[in-house]
Design a protein around this motif. Structure first.
Motif, short mmCIF file in Angstrom:
data_model
loop_
_atom_site.label_atom_id
_atom_site.label_comp_id
_atom_site.label_asym_id
_atom_site.label_seq_id
_atom_site.Cartn_x
_atom_site.Cartn_y
_atom_site.Cartn_z
N LEU A 165 0.85 -1.09 -0.08
CA LEU A 165 -0.02 -0.05 -0.18
C LEU A 165 0.80 1.20 -0.06
O LEU A 165 0.40 2.22 -0.47
CB LEU A 165 -0.99 -0.05 1.16
N LEU A 166 2.17 1.22 0.52
CA LEU A 166 2.90 2.37 0.29
C LEU A 166 3.77 2.78 -0.83
O LEU A 166 4.33 3.63 -1.00
CB LEU A 166 4.07 2.11 1.45
N VAL A 167 3.49 1.62 -1.79
CA VAL A 167 4.09 1.91 -3.19
C VAL A 167 3.35 2.83 -3.73
O VAL A 167 2.15 2.92 -3.63
CB VAL A 167 4.17 0.76 -3.94
N PRO A 168 4.10 3.96 -4.49
CA PRO A 168 3.50 5.06 -5.11
C PRO A 168 2.40 4.59 -6.28
O PRO A 168 2.75 3.80 -7.19
CB PRO A 168 4.29 6.05 -5.69
N ARG A 169 1.12 4.85 -6.19
CA ARG A 169 0.23 4.60 -7.37
C ARG A 169 0.62 5.10 -8.70
O ARG A 169 0.36 4.23 -9.81
CB ARG A 169 -1.01 4.93 -7.10
N PRO A 170 1.15 5.97 -8.77
CA PRO A 170 1.55 6.48 -10.06
C PRO A 170 2.73 5.56 -10.78
O PRO A 170 2.79 5.48 -11.97
CB PRO A 170 2.21 7.89 -10.06
N THR A 190 5.84 -3.71 -8.37
CA THR A 190 5.28 -3.49 -7.12
C THR A 190 6.20 -4.50 -5.94
O THR A 190 6.77 -3.64 -5.09
CB THR A 190 3.87 -3.92 -6.81
N TYR A 191 6.54 -5.47 -6.12
CA TYR A 191 7.40 -6.27 -5.38
C TYR A 191 8.87 -5.74 -5.36
O TYR A 191 9.29 -5.61 -4.13
CB TYR A 191 7.32 -7.82 -5.76
N ARG A 192 9.38 -5.26 -6.43
CA ARG A 192 10.67 -4.59 -6.31
C ARG A 192 10.73 -3.43 -5.68
O ARG A 192 11.77 -3.20 -4.91
CB ARG A 192 11.11 -4.70 -7.75
N ALA A 193 9.73 -2.88 -5.79
CA ALA A 193 9.44 -1.34 -4.95
C ALA A 193 9.40 -1.44 -3.57
O ALA A 193 9.91 -0.79 -2.75
CB ALA A 193 8.32 -0.59 -5.63
N ILE A 282 11.16 3.18 0.26
CA ILE A 282 10.85 2.43 -0.95
C ILE A 282 11.18 2.91 -2.06
O ILE A 282 11.18 4.11 -2.58
CB ILE A 282 9.22 2.48 -0.88
N ALA A 283 11.51 2.17 -2.93
CA ALA A 283 12.18 2.55 -4.24
C ALA A 283 11.11 3.34 -5.05
O ALA A 283 10.17 2.93 -5.13
CB ALA A 283 12.74 1.28 -4.97
N LYS A 284 11.74 4.47 -5.73
CA LYS A 284 10.93 5.29 -6.35
C LYS A 284 10.76 4.67 -8.02
O LYS A 284 11.71 4.02 -8.44
CB LYS A 284 11.63 6.64 -6.44
#
Length: 284
Positions: A165-170, A190-193, A282-284
């Motif tokens: 849920l913390l991964v940016p939606r864009p 998503t998993y990588r981020a 979290i990676a961008k």
């Protein structure tokens, strides 16, 4: 400032300082108690720690020995417990964060997961005893693996959902805009981020189950001899510590201190690694 306002401010300031002092006192008491426990553990544990602890089996009373069979048994149970529980928790957390976000079913699953997360481990042990040990007719390492896996699932589920849920939606929307399938976006983007957060959840689950005693008493029980047979009782450090610490024999008590030190250091190392990974962005 009026006299009434000044008086009110002074009274509130005194109350604030009083409760703040109580908070500091409670924190100091807790830290001091933890310091005493760790001092006793390190003193007693290191005094009995030697190579025999890692190379010899658990001894009968009055004989020299070590904890080799218990260490190997704990490694087997912990590794397999994490191996079985992690995929289930990862899949459940992924569904809740990516596919069922906001649905009533996800809300129900999250509620049940929170209950399982806070359930006493002895209840998990009794449950596995009824559905695995009793039908099989004997204690086994398989039952111990199932009990530990059931403790892993809610931890990994919660951390997976929170991290995704913390991964940016864009970021995910951009991947979807390129025509990627939903499953490909989740696994490759998503998993990588959220990789560091997912690993943190697995490490926290590993630290949680590595010191569990109650569920193993009802499932894997114990084995005085070296064994890697999952269809038979299996030795483990927490159970050995429990039994040896309650015994009247000094040599067993010394081994119990050494075993407690090994588990504490293992959990401490895993917790530090999880904390370090948890602080990474979290990676961008």
């Amino acid at each position: 400032m009026s006299t009434h306002a000044a008086t009110l401010y002074a009274r509130r300031n005194r109350k604030s300082k009083f409760w703040l002092a109580l908070c500091y006192a409670a924190t100091g008491f807790g830290l001091f108690s933890l310091f005493l426990i760790l001092c006793a553990l390190f003193y007693e544990g290191f005094s009995g720690l030697n190579m025999a602890v890692f190379t010899e089996m658990t001894p009968p009373p009055g004989s020299a020995g070590g904890l080799l069979n218990a260490i190997v048994g704990s490694l087997i149970l912990t590794f397999l417990g994490v191996l079985v529980g992690t995929p289930l928790g990862l899949l459940a957390g992924t569904y809740m964060a990516e596919y069922g976000r906001g649905s009533k079913f996800t809300t129900s699953v999250r509620f049940l997961n929170d209950i399982l997360l806070s359930a006493p481990s002895i209840v998990i042990g009794l449950f596995i005893y009824e559905i695995v040990v009793a039908p099989m007719g004997h204690f086994s390492g398989i039952a111990g693996v199932f009990a530990l896996a059931l403790l892993v699932v809610p931890i990994v589920t919660r951390t997976t959902e929170d991290m995704l849920l913390l991964v940016p939606r864009p970021l995910t929307e951009a991947a979807s805009a390129l025509g990627m399938p939903r499953s490909y976006v989740i696994t490759k983007v998503t998993y990588r981020a959220a990789l560091s957060g997912l690993i943190t959840g697995v490490l926290l689950a590993t630290a949680r189950i590595s010191g569990e005693t109650a569920p193993l008493l009802f499932t894997a029980l114990n084995n005085q001899f070296f064994s890697a047979d999952l269809n038979a009782p299996l030795a483990s450090l927490p159970v050995i510590i429990f039994q040896f610490a309650l015994s009247p024999y000094k040599d067993w008590q010394r081994l119990a201190w050494s075993g407690a030190l090994l588990i504490t250091l293992s959990v401490l190392i895993l917790s530090i690694i999880a904390r370090v990974l948890g602080t990474r962005k979290i990676a961008k």
